[in-house]
Design a protein around this motif. Structure first.
Motif, PDB file in Angstrom:
ATOM      1  N   ALA A 298       0.853  -1.181   0.000  1.00 17.19           N
ATOM      2  CA  ALA A 298       0.000   0.000   0.000  1.00 17.19           C
ATOM      3  C   ALA A 298       0.891   1.233   0.000  1.00 17.19           C
ATOM      4  O   ALA A 298       1.901   1.269   0.701  1.00 17.19           O
ATOM      5  CB  ALA A 298      -0.904   0.003   1.237  1.00 17.19           C
ATOM      6  N   TYR A 299       0.546   2.219  -0.825  1.00 17.89           N
ATOM      7  CA  TYR A 299       1.378   3.412  -0.894  1.00 17.89           C
ATOM      8  C   TYR A 299       0.512   4.626  -1.206  1.00 17.89           C
ATOM      9  O   TYR A 299      -0.622   4.525  -1.672  1.00 17.89           O
ATOM     10  CB  TYR A 299       2.476   3.250  -1.947  1.00 17.89           C
ATOM     11  N   ARG A 300       1.067   5.792  -0.906  1.00 18.16           N
ATOM     12  CA  ARG A 300       0.374   7.054  -1.124  1.00 18.16           C
ATOM     13  C   ARG A 300       0.725   7.626  -2.484  1.00 18.16           C
ATOM     14  O   ARG A 300       1.877   7.641  -2.894  1.00 18.16           O
ATOM     15  CB  ARG A 300       0.780   8.055  -0.048  1.00 18.16           C
ATOM     16  N   GLN A 301      -0.268   8.096  -3.198  1.00 19.20           N
ATOM     17  CA  GLN A 301      -0.066   8.841  -4.432  1.00 19.20           C
ATOM     18  C   GLN A 301      -0.938  10.088  -4.342  1.00 19.20           C
ATOM     19  O   GLN A 301      -2.158  10.019  -4.485  1.00 19.20           O
ATOM     20  CB  GLN A 301      -0.438   8.013  -5.656  1.00 19.20           C
ATOM     21  N   GLY A 302      -0.287  11.222  -4.094  1.00 21.85           N
ATOM     22  CA  GLY A 302      -1.048  12.441  -3.837  1.00 21.85           C
ATOM     23  C   GLY A 302      -1.832  12.282  -2.548  1.00 21.85           C
ATOM     24  O   GLY A 302      -1.281  11.960  -1.505  1.00 21.85           O
ATOM     25  N   SER A 303      -3.134  12.511  -2.614  1.00 20.77           N
ATOM     26  CA  SER A 303      -3.976  12.388  -1.420  1.00 20.77           C
ATOM     27  C   SER A 303      -4.659  11.035  -1.339  1.00 20.77           C
ATOM     28  O   SER A 303      -5.464  10.800  -0.446  1.00 20.77           O
ATOM     29  CB  SER A 303      -5.038  13.499  -1.427  1.00 20.77           C
ATOM     30  N   ARG A 304      -4.370  10.116  -2.278  1.00 21.36           N
ATOM     31  CA  ARG A 304      -5.070   8.837  -2.340  1.00 21.36           C
ATOM     32  C   ARG A 304      -4.117   7.711  -1.937  1.00 21.36           C
ATOM     33  O   ARG A 304      -2.896   7.816  -2.068  1.00 21.36           O
ATOM     34  CB  ARG A 304      -5.618   8.563  -3.737  1.00 21.36           C
ATOM     35  N   THR A 305      -4.704   6.617  -1.458  1.00 22.40           N
ATOM     36  CA  THR A 305      -3.949   5.402  -1.162  1.00 22.40           C
ATOM     37  C   THR A 305      -4.174   4.404  -2.288  1.00 22.40           C
ATOM     38  O   THR A 305      -5.311   4.173  -2.709  1.00 22.40           O
ATOM     39  CB  THR A 305      -4.403   4.775   0.172  1.00 22.40           C
ATOM     40  N   LYS A 306      -3.085   3.832  -2.785  1.00 28.31           N
ATOM     41  CA  LYS A 306      -3.145   2.826  -3.856  1.00 28.31           C
ATOM     42  C   LYS A 306      -2.603   1.501  -3.326  1.00 28.31           C
ATOM     43  O   LYS A 306      -1.827   1.454  -2.349  1.00 28.31           O
ATOM     44  CB  LYS A 306      -2.307   3.280  -5.061  1.00 28.31           C
ATOM     45  N   TYR A 307      -3.022   0.415  -3.989  1.00 21.31           N
ATOM     46  CA  TYR A 307      -2.652  -0.917  -3.527  1.00 21.31           C
ATOM     47  C   TYR A 307      -2.120  -1.754  -4.704  1.00 21.31           C
ATOM     48  O   TYR A 307      -2.624  -1.647  -5.827  1.00 21.31           O
ATOM     49  CB  TYR A 307      -3.856  -1.636  -2.909  1.00 21.31           C
ATOM     50  N   ASP A 308      -1.146  -2.592  -4.393  1.00 28.18           N
ATOM     51  CA  ASP A 308      -0.740  -3.656  -5.305  1.00 28.18           C
ATOM     52  C   ASP A 308      -1.318  -4.949  -4.748  1.00 28.18           C
ATOM     53  O   ASP A 308      -0.975  -5.356  -3.619  1.00 28.18           O
ATOM     54  CB  ASP A 308       0.789  -3.752  -5.413  1.00 28.18           C
TER      55      ASP A 308
ATOM     56  N   SER B 132      -7.184   1.416  -6.738  1.00 26.37           N
ATOM     57  CA  SER B 132      -7.851   2.289  -5.756  1.00 26.37           C
ATOM     58  C   SER B 132      -8.853   1.473  -4.962  1.00 26.37           C
ATOM     59  O   SER B 132      -9.284   0.384  -5.370  1.00 26.37           O
ATOM     60  CB  SER B 132      -8.554   3.449  -6.461  1.00 26.37           C
ATOM     61  N   ASP B 133      -9.279   2.026  -3.814  1.00 24.54           N
ATOM     62  CA  ASP B 133     -10.172   1.249  -2.954  1.00 24.54           C
ATOM     63  C   ASP B 133     -11.638   1.349  -3.337  1.00 24.54           C
ATOM     64  O   ASP B 133     -12.502   0.772  -2.683  1.00 24.54           O
ATOM     65  CB  ASP B 133      -9.993   1.666  -1.487  1.00 24.54           C
ATOM     66  N   TRP B 134     -11.961   2.101  -4.408  1.00 24.03           N
ATOM     67  CA  TRP B 134     -13.362   2.187  -4.809  1.00 24.03           C
ATOM     68  C   TRP B 134     -13.700   1.061  -5.771  1.00 24.03           C
ATOM     69  O   TRP B 134     -12.869   0.629  -6.555  1.00 24.03           O
ATOM     70  CB  TRP B 134     -13.663   3.545  -5.461  1.00 24.03           C
ATOM     71  N   GLY B 135     -14.933   0.588  -5.693  1.00 23.90           N
ATOM     72  CA  GLY B 135     -15.419  -0.404  -6.633  1.00 23.90           C
ATOM     73  C   GLY B 135     -14.894  -1.802  -6.401  1.00 23.90           C
ATOM     74  O   GLY B 135     -15.058  -2.675  -7.253  1.00 23.90           O
ATOM     75  N   LEU B 136     -14.267  -2.082  -5.255  1.00 27.34           N
ATOM     76  CA  LEU B 136     -13.747  -3.416  -4.992  1.00 27.34           C
ATOM     77  C   LEU B 136     -14.852  -4.327  -4.469  1.00 27.34           C
ATOM     78  O   LEU B 136     -15.819  -3.868  -3.846  1.00 27.34           O
ATOM     79  CB  LEU B 136     -12.614  -3.350  -3.964  1.00 27.34           C
ATOM     80  N   SER B 137     -14.723  -5.608  -4.693  1.00 24.38           N
ATOM     81  CA  SER B 137     -15.688  -6.576  -4.191  1.00 24.38           C
ATOM     82  C   SER B 137     -15.546  -6.698  -2.673  1.00 24.38           C
ATOM     83  O   SER B 137     -14.592  -6.211  -2.071  1.00 24.38           O
ATOM     84  CB  SER B 137     -15.454  -7.945  -4.841  1.00 24.38           C
TER      85      SER B 137
END
Length: 780
Positions: A523-533, A551-556
């Motif tokens: 998990a890492y920060r990109q700007g103001s958002r958190t992104k995941y591998d 991104s954490d939106w739209g995940l099951s």
């Protein structure tokens, strides 16, 4: 089995090595070797005439004689032990076959070496008197010193040795301390070289790299009597210059004395193997009675395996009965699991050649066994070689697919400590991880039972075409044929991480946090958002999908549950670039740095390479060869900046590493390495930057066609070392020099602090940072 004897007019071809050292030379590599060992190795190599030629001494031959005389004295008194009886009998047996000549390798005034070889009945005191005449001090006569000061000049030494009844041979004339090489240092117009190679007191010239594809004066063909000023035709031979019993394998790096006894020999058509017959030949004009066999280079490769022993990628296997065929296909499976290697059938570890009685039958049995027993099937290349009178099979094993290679009995074989063994659990896991890094996928999970994230990208596949990696990227739509140079933003980040996996730089299994078959890698920060591998594994536990930058939106619900459980995990800063809004933790070296303010000049200028708030001033290696970096960080608020000198690699975050890492240019030639062989020849390994291919066999400078890019790169590389920064324009760790109308020579310092030279890069083909480098200095 011995070599068939060819005769002519009562004479036969006799194999000789007239340049052999013993432990009496100070630089002998194996001081515990005995003189009996030397004779036994000479017999094994089918030599019938050898000469002991230690440095500036005849003490080696003296010690050899004294040992035999001592054993004979004990025999006369009836005081021999059983071991001594055996030793004396072995000496007598060998000396009935092999003539051993006394001699020395003399070091002349300018450093060139000269061989003086004498008859066995020549008193050693007279040979030592000759050395005294040549300028070797009496107190050093027994020491075998490689260098002696204030000795006679080359041509004087020739005459002195000849008048003392010795054969005079100029050794390794075109190598280090050879008369061709050394006389070049005298700075004359060739007079010294002519005198040193055409003297009437000189009996023969000994060459290294005897067979060459040119007709320069370094080639034996130059001395055929047809060249002006070199009208005297010379006997041209070769000798081993052995400082050890047996040749070292090529894997032992750049060792000064690599050859063993008989590795380089000459064949002489003689009535017998006496000194008198040898002397009469060299005094004649019968040049067709001397020949230098061109030994198959693949036999050297077998030597390297034989004497280097079995390793992870080399297997020696003697064959005594049919049951060994099973062992052979196990060896093949183990080599395939190691990524490929060489199997030599008909040799024992340690060097003894046992041979193969029915090579065709054995080859067919091995092919059949591999086809029936191993899945998937590796690629095999068979080669039948006649080696020291025996048939030997060399099998090259190549991995056609990622591991593991499984045998029909369910076993997975690997190489461990030089042996073929059944893999344990840890080794099987490592094979599976390597398969993942090589891009293998599992047929058990096609992704249909997986809820795909609705953001991020997945690298579906990667193929190398024409030296360029092409990637199929899934990003809401499937896009094929993406190269790293064309990729930007998240695609570039995904490809970078994918390449880390493919090349084995990252062990993803040890970093993933799992929940069932779903995993969070990072998990890492990109700007103001958190992104995941994110990762997904199939029913066998093999990772089948990796999604980058999700991104954490739209995940099951399953993915959200995974991220919810891992909400307390540390979040890294975005690794692709420096964030302009969020704080990026700079490195903290132990000492307070000095200000970085280089004086700009037309050349020798150094400018900072920025990315966001982070800047790279320079990359280099310190006195301990550790990579260091001079860095700058702009203040988040205000115009100020912080400077950090000498930062070590382990203190750098991913953001700094991504600033340092730059793809190689796709044009030009890289000099990967340059080294001198034991014969003094410069050898180069090149990388074609257009294809990425690295030359498998080192190029000798004399074999590179003049006027080619390789020749230019080799010549400039010699000129550029050590590097003079006053001739380079640097932009961080990128630099260039010698700008030409259509080409430019480039420099790059990588994350280990290693300097890379890229020659003759075409300007119009440069992209990315390399093009920016030239534009920065307004040279394009």
């Amino acid at each position: 089995m011995s070599t068939p004897v060819e005769t002519r007019n009562g004479m036969r071809w006799i194999r000789a090595d007239l340049h052999i050292h013993t432990p009496a030379s100070e630089d002998y590599a194996e001081p515990d070797v005995s003189y009996l060992d030397i004779l036994q190795e000479a017999e094994r190599r089918e030599l019938e005439i050898i000469a002991f030629t230690d440095h500036n001494t005849v003490h080696g031959y003296e010690r050899f004689q004294r040992e035999i005389e001592f054993l004979q004295t004990l025999e006369q008194g009836g005081r021999l032990t059983e071991e001594e009886i055996s030793r004396l009998n072995e000496y007598r047996r060998l000396l009935a076959k092999i003539t051993v000549l006394p001699g020395f390798e003399f070091t002349s005034h300018f450093g060139a070496h000269i061989l003086g070889i004498f008859a066995p009945n020549r008193p050693l005191s007279l040979i030592e008197a000759t050395l005294l005449q040549l300028g070797v001090p009496a107190e050093h006569l027994k020491e075998g010193l490689c260098g002696v000061a204030n000795t006679r000049h080359v041509t004087e030494a020739y005459e002195t040795i000849a008048r003392a009844g010795g054969l005079v041979i100029a050794p390794h004339v075109n190598g280090p301390n050879g008369v061709i090489t050394e006389t070049l240092r005298m700075g004359t117009s060739g007079q010294s070289r002519i005198a040193a190679t055409q003297s009437p007191h000189l009996h023969a010239l000994e060459f290294v790299n005897f067979y060459t594809d040119h007709e320069k004066f370094t080639s034996p063909g130059f001395y055929n009597g047809k060249v002006e000023h070199y009208e005297r035709r010379m006997f041209c031979i070769q000798g081993s210059d052995a400082h050890r019993l047996r040749r070292l394998p090529a894997t032992d790096g750049q060792v000064l004395h690599r050859h063993g006894i008989g590795d380089r020999y000459v064949e002489l058509l003689l009535p017998d193997n006496s000194f008198e017959a040898l002397r009469a030949l060299f005094a004649s004009q019968d040049f067709d009675r001397v020949r230098v066999p061109k030994r198959d280079q693949k036999q050297w490769a077998v030597d390297a395996v034989r004497f280097g022993g079995s390793t992870e990628r080399q297997v020696l296997r003697p064959i005594d009965d049919e049951n060994h065929t099973n062992q052979l296909w196990c060896d093949v499976a183990a080599l395939a699991n190691a990524g490929g290697g060489v199997l030599v059938v008909g040799c024992e570890p340690g060097g003894r050649v046992t041979g193969v009685e029915r090579p065709d039958h054995l080859s067919e049995q091995l092919r059949k066994g591999v086809a029936e027993q191993i899945t998937p099937q590796p690629y095999l290349s068979f080669e039948l070689m006649s080696y020291e009178g025996q048939d030997v099979i060399r099998v090259e094993v190549k991995s056609s697919e990622p591991p593991p290679y499984v045998c029909s009995n369910g076993a997975i074989y690997v190489r461990r400590d030089g042996e073929t063994v059944v893999a344990d659990r840890g080794e099987i896991i490592q094979l599976c991880r390597r398969a993942l890094a090589e891009g293998a996928s599992s047929p058990l999970d096609n992704g249909q039972d997986l809820d795909l994230p609705r953001s991020g990208v997945e690298i579906v596949s990667g193929q190398k075409r024409g030296g360029v990696w092409l990637y199929e990227v899934r990003d809401l739509r499937t896009t094929a044929g993406v190269t790293r140079d064309r990729a930007q933003g998240l695609w570039a980040y995904a490809i970078s991480r994918y390449e880390d996996l493919r090349d084995g730089r990252v062990d993803v299994q040890s970093q993933v946090k799992w929940k069932g078959r779903l995993g969070l890698w990072r998990a890492y920060r990109q700007g103001s958002r958190t992104k995941y591998d994110l990762v997904h594994r199939d029913a066998n536990g093999v990772i089948s999908h990796i999604f980058f930058g999700v991104s954490d939106w739209g995940l099951s619900e399953a993915w959200e549950s995974l991220l919810g459980e891992r909400s307390g995990e540390p979040i890294e800063h975005e690794a692709q670039d420096f964030d302009r809004e969020d704080e990026v933790v700079p490195p903290h070296p132990e000492d307070q740095p000095e200000p970085i303010s280089p004086e700009p000049i037309s050349w020798g200028e150094r400018r900072i390479r920025w990315r966001g708030r982070g800047g790279l001033v320079a990359a280099y290696r310190d006195e301990q060869s550790i990579g260091r970096f001079d860095l700058v960080m702009k203040d988040k608020d205000g115009p100020g900046q912080q400077e950090y000198r000498g930062v070590a690699l382990e203190k750098l975050t991913d953001a700094w590493l991504n600033l340092i890492r730059v793809n190689r240019p796709r044009t030009g030639i890289e000099v990967v390495s340059a080294s001198q062989s034991e014969d003094g020849e410069w050898q180069y390994v090149f990388r074609n930057l257009r294809t990425g291919d690295v030359s498998g066999v080192p190029w000798r400078l004399q074999d590179i066609e003049p006027g080619t890019v390789r020749e230019y790169a080799a010549r400039m590389f010699q000129q550029d070392l050590p590097l003079d920064d006053s001739k380079v324009r640097w932009w961080g760790n990128l630099g260039y020099m010698r700008p030409m109308r259509s080409q430019v020579d480039l420099l790059f310092v990588d994350e280990q602090g290693e300097l890379h030279f890229y020659y003759a890069a075409r300007r119009e083909e440069l992209t990315g940072e390399w093009r920016d480098l030239l534009e920065l200095y307004e040279e394009m």
